[in-house]
Design a protein around this motif. Structure first.
Motif, short mmCIF file in Angstrom:
data_model
loop_
_atom_site.label_atom_id
_atom_site.label_comp_id
_atom_site.label_asym_id
_atom_site.label_seq_id
_atom_site.Cartn_x
_atom_site.Cartn_y
_atom_site.Cartn_z
N TYR A 60 0.84 -1.20 0.00
CA TYR A 60 0.00 0.00 0.00
C TYR A 60 0.87 1.25 0.00
O TYR A 60 2.07 1.22 0.28
N ILE A 61 0.24 2.37 -0.33
CA ILE A 61 0.87 3.68 -0.26
C ILE A 61 0.12 4.51 0.79
O ILE A 61 -1.10 4.65 0.71
N ARG A 62 0.86 5.05 1.72
CA ARG A 62 0.27 5.88 2.77
C ARG A 62 0.49 7.35 2.42
O ARG A 62 1.59 7.75 2.03
N SER A 63 -0.55 8.14 2.56
CA SER A 63 -0.43 9.57 2.29
C SER A 63 -1.29 10.36 3.27
O SER A 63 -2.19 9.81 3.89
N THR A 64 -0.97 11.62 3.41
CA THR A 64 -1.74 12.51 4.27
C THR A 64 -2.58 13.42 3.38
O THR A 64 -2.05 14.13 2.52
N THR A 65 -3.89 13.40 3.60
CA THR A 65 -4.81 14.24 2.84
C THR A 65 -5.31 15.35 3.76
O THR A 65 -5.08 15.31 4.98
N PRO A 66 -6.00 16.35 3.21
CA PRO A 66 -6.57 17.40 4.07
C PRO A 66 -7.51 16.84 5.14
O PRO A 66 -7.67 17.44 6.21
N ALA A 67 -8.11 15.67 4.86
CA ALA A 67 -9.05 15.09 5.81
C ALA A 67 -8.38 14.20 6.85
O ALA A 67 -8.89 14.04 7.96
N GLY A 68 -7.25 13.56 6.49
CA GLY A 68 -6.60 12.63 7.41
C GLY A 68 -5.67 11.68 6.68
O GLY A 68 -5.16 12.00 5.61
N GLN A 69 -5.46 10.50 7.26
CA GLN A 69 -4.55 9.51 6.69
C GLN A 69 -5.28 8.63 5.68
O GLN A 69 -6.40 8.17 5.91
N SER A 70 -4.60 8.40 4.54
CA SER A 70 -5.16 7.56 3.50
C SER A 70 -4.20 6.41 3.21
O SER A 70 -2.99 6.63 3.06
N PHE A 71 -4.72 5.21 3.14
CA PHE A 71 -3.92 4.02 2.85
C PHE A 71 -4.50 3.40 1.57
O PHE A 71 -5.60 2.84 1.60
N GLU A 82 -8.93 6.61 5.96
CA GLU A 82 -9.55 5.77 4.96
C GLU A 82 -8.58 4.69 4.49
O GLU A 82 -7.37 4.84 4.59
N VAL A 83 -9.15 3.60 4.01
CA VAL A 83 -8.39 2.55 3.33
C VAL A 83 -9.07 2.31 1.99
O VAL A 83 -10.28 2.08 1.93
N LEU A 84 -8.30 2.37 0.93
CA LEU A 84 -8.78 2.09 -0.42
C LEU A 84 -8.19 0.77 -0.88
O LEU A 84 -7.00 0.53 -0.73
N CYS A 85 -9.03 -0.11 -1.43
CA CYS A 85 -8.52 -1.41 -1.86
C CYS A 85 -9.40 -1.95 -2.98
O CYS A 85 -10.36 -1.30 -3.40
N ASN A 86 -9.05 -3.15 -3.46
CA ASN A 86 -9.89 -3.76 -4.47
C ASN A 86 -11.23 -4.14 -3.85
O ASN A 86 -11.40 -4.12 -2.64
#
Length: 246
Positions: free
Chosen positions: A82-93, A121-125
């Motif tokens: 996964y790729i972890r990033s920081t968005t204006p809303a919070g942590q995204s994985f 949030e977590v984004l996945c298949n």
């Protein structure tokens, strides 16, 4: 209620498949042993067995889904990339599209990571909703985090399941075009798990804690009717997990 499966007569009516009546304990223990036999750790098998039991008690889907999973999979799946990033809303994985997310193997992990705070949030298949294997994980995460935890799928239907800290569980379809954080999954991802202060808008069937407690109490008294072939299939796999005599 305690039911010894070996002593329960198989029941069959005209035009129906044979069924057996089981205690909830039997369902949970058989699921646990089958998952251990397929490589799960003790803690993983316990959590997944609770997922199976919840789905079976409330929707009648847990054991059939487990049996299908046992035919095709094992716990020895590759680690999620996964790729972890920081968005204006919070942590995204964002899980790599090549990493398969599985409701039994990864469900609790996906939900727990997504419930660390509003905006996480977590984004996945795509992880399906119909088995209801994630319902218990969503409820536990909402209760422990104090926030609403949501699983929303991509596509025009906007299939969604959510749980609130009060114990409400909603299954249905999100309204399109909602404001953040109730957005659909980003392009390239089939499922989005996220945390919010409020429940999504849409068309949902909602169950309460009291309703589910009543259903569980009734099931504890009456037992669970299960397809006999499905039960035999799961018990055969479960027999592969042997416990030494004390």
């Amino acid at each position: 209620m305690t039911v010894i499966t070996e002593k329960v007569a198989t029941m069959e009516t005209s035009g129906s498949a044979p069924v057996v009546r089981l205690a909830m304990r039997e369902v949970r223990e058989a699921a646990y042993r089958a998952l251990m036999a397929r490589g799960a750790s003790n803690a993983e098998a316990q959590a997944a067995a609770r997922q199976v039991l919840f789905a079976e008690v409330h929707h009648g889907t847990g054991l059939a889904t487990l049996a299908s999973w046992l035919r095709e999979a094992s716990w020895a799946l590759d680690a999620l990339t996964y790729i972890r990033s920081t968005t204006p809303a919070g942590q995204s994985f964002a899980v790599d599209s090549g990493s398969r997310c599985d409701a039994l193997v990864h469900g609790v992990l996906l939900v727990d990571v997504a419930s660390t705070g509003v905006g996480s949030e977590v984004l996945c298949n795509g992880v399906e909703h119909d088995s209801h294997l994630l319902d218990e994980a969503l409820l536990n995460a909402a209760a422990s985090s104090g926030f609403t935890v949501v699983h929303r799928s991509a596509g025009d239907a906007n299939r969604t399941t959510f749980a609130t800290p009060a114990g409400d569980l909603g299954t249905g379809f999100s309204a399109a075009g909602q404001a953040a954080p109730h957005d659909a999954p980003a392009a390239g991802h089939g499922s989005r798990f996220y945390t919010a202060d409020t429940s999504p808008e849409g068309t949902f069937v909602v169950s309460t804690t009291a309703e589910r407690d009543l259903k569980r109490a009734e099931t504890a008294h009456a037992g669970i009717l299960v397809n006999a072939e499905t039960w035999a299939e799961i018990r055969t796999v479960a027999a592969g997990y042997l416990v030494a005599d004390a």
